[in-house]
Write an enzyme that holds these catalytic residues in place. Structure first.
Site, PDB file in Angstrom:
ATOM      1  N   PRO A   2       0.773  -1.154   0.058  1.00 15.04           N
ATOM      2  CG  PRO A   2      -0.244  -1.267   1.665  1.00 15.04           C
ATOM      3  CD  PRO A   2       0.311  -2.631   1.553  1.00 15.04           C
ATOM      4  CD  GLU A   3       3.699   2.984  -4.167  1.00  9.20           C
ATOM      5  OE1 GLU A   3       3.587   4.214  -4.418  1.00  9.20           O
ATOM      6  OE2 GLU A   3       3.700   2.390  -4.280  1.00  9.20           O
ATOM      7  CG  HIS A  89      -3.482 -13.600   6.560  1.00 10.60           C
ATOM      8  ND1 HIS A  89      -2.916 -14.386   7.362  1.00 10.60           N
ATOM      9  CD2 HIS A  89      -4.682 -14.857   6.286  1.00 10.60           C
ATOM     10  CE1 HIS A  89      -2.434 -15.561   6.365  1.00 10.60           C
ATOM     11  NE2 HIS A  89      -3.323 -16.366   5.954  1.00 10.60           N
ATOM     12  NE  ARG A 107       5.185 -10.764   2.392  1.00  5.88           N
ATOM     13  CZ  ARG A 107       6.255  -9.684   1.321  1.00  5.88           C
ATOM     14  NH1 ARG A 107       5.410  -9.693   0.277  1.00  5.88           N
ATOM     15  NH2 ARG A 107       7.440 -10.195   1.361  1.00  5.88           N
ATOM     16  NE  ARG A 151      17.714  14.415  -0.689  1.00  3.82           N
ATOM     17  CZ  ARG A 151      17.112  15.696   0.746  1.00  3.82           C
ATOM     18  NH1 ARG A 151      17.336  17.030   0.389  1.00  3.82           N
ATOM     19  NH2 ARG A 151      16.561  15.282   1.758  1.00  3.82           N
TER      20      ARG A 151
END
Ligand code: ZN
Length: 271
Positions: A2-3, A89, A107, A151
Site C-alpha cells: 500500500p502506498e 490473518h 505478511r 542530493r
C-alpha cells in the site's frame, strides 16, 4: 505494497465513521512488526477523536494518546459494525461503539503502536524523519528544488527515500517522472528550476489522481469495506516494459535502481 494514496483512501473510508466512538475492547493477534507498546485493556474506555495521516502512517487520535497504524507490505483495514470472528490473518481489532476497526495482514510487516503523543520517543522514531507531505501546503517548490540540489543520487532514488517528500512510492515515482519528462537516472542535483517545477506539479497530480480514483497500485488492495477490484491505475509506464509509450510509441524500458524496478520512455524522458 500500500502506498500513500491507498493509505489516504483507507483513512477517508473510516475517519468520519469512527470519530467520537468509545473503545470497548482491543484484541491483539499474532505479533506484528512492532509491539503495541501499551496494555490493550488500558485503551478501553478511551474515545477516538480523529484519524489523520502522516506519510504512510495513520494516526488515530484518542482523548488520551494516539495509535499509529502502518499497513506494511500486505496490510489492509476494515471498519464494520458486525465484524465476523477474526481469521488467521486478522491481527488487531479495535472494537468501538461505532464498529470494529480490523487489521488484516498476511505478511505481518504492518503494525499498530501506541504513543502518548507525537513527541514521544517511539512516535518520533517512526514519524520524525519523514519529509513534507506531497499533497499538503508544506510541499513548497523552492524548498523542493533546494533539496534536490543538495542530493547527488538519481532523482528516482531521491523521490523514494522519503526524506525530501514523503510517500512517493515506487509506482508513483516512475509515473511522476514520466509526466515531468525527466530520466529517472538523472542526478537530482542537475535538475533545473523549470524541471523541478514540472516534477513538483507531477508528483501532486499523480498522487491526487490516485486518491481520487480510490487507490490503485495493488491488484489485491481492498477498501475499508472490503470491496476490491474497482481501482485500476491506468499506468503510463509502470509495469509496461516493452509496450509502446502512450505518447510516442517507443517501447517502455525497465531498469533496476536500488533493488526496485523503474520504468521510463527513453524518448519522452531523454535526460
Ligand atoms: Zn514516449
Amino acid at each position: 505494497m500500500p502506498e500513500l494514496p491507498e493509505v489516504e483512501v483507507t483513512r477517508l473510508g473510516f475517519a468520519n465513521r469512527i470519530a467520537g466512538a468509545r473503545i470497548e475492547a482491543v484484541r491483539v493477534g499474532k505479533p506484528l512488526r512492532w509491539a503495541l507498546a501499551v496494555e490493550p485493556l488500558a485503551l478501553v474506555g478511551r474515545t477516538v477523536l480523529a484519524v489523520r495521516r502522516r506519510g504512510k502512517y495513520l494516526l488515530v487520535d484518542l482523548d488520551e494518546g494516539l495509535l499509529l497504524l502502518h499497513l506494511g507490505m500486505s496490510g489492509s483495514l476494515r471498519f464494520s459494525q458486525d465484524a465476523p470472528p477474526a481469521g488467521p490473518h486478522d491481527h488487531f481489532d479495535l472494537v468501538t461503539s461505532h464498529g470494529t476497526l480490523r487489521l488484516n495482514d498476511p505478511r505481518r510487516f504492518g503494525a499498530v503502536v501506541y504513543a502518548q503523543d507525537e513527541a514521544a520517543p517511539l512516535a518520533m522514531k517512526l514519524l520524525g524523519k519523514l519529509g513534507v507531505e506531497p499533497l499538503g501546503d508544506g510541499f513548497d517548490l523552492a524548498l523542493f528544488h533546494a533539496g534536490l540540489q543538495k542530493r547527488q543520487a538519481a532523482i528516482k532514488q531521491v523521490l523514494l527515500a522519503g526524506d525530501l517528500v514523503v510517500g512517493v512510492g515506487n509506482i508513483y515515482a516512475s509515473e511522476a517522472l514520466f509526466l515531468a519528462a525527466i530520466r529517472p537516472t538523472l542526478a537530482a542535483s542537475r535538475i533545473s528550476n523549470p524541471r523541478a517545477a514540472r516534477l513538483h506539479a507531477a508528483v501532486r497530480e499523480i498522487l491526487a489522481r490516485a486518491v481520487e480514483r480510490g487507490g490503485s497500485t495493488l491488484r489485491d488492495f481492498t477498501n475499508i469495506d472490503g470491496q476490491s477490484g474497482y481501482f485500476q491505475l491506468e499506468a503510463t509506464v509502470y509495469g509496461r516494459a516493452g509496450e509502446p509509450c502512450r505518447v510516442c510509441g517507443t517501447p517502455i524500458r525497465q531498469i533496476r535502481q536500488g533493488q526496485r524496478s523503474t520504468f521510463f520512455c527513453p524518448n519522452c524522458q531523454k535526460y
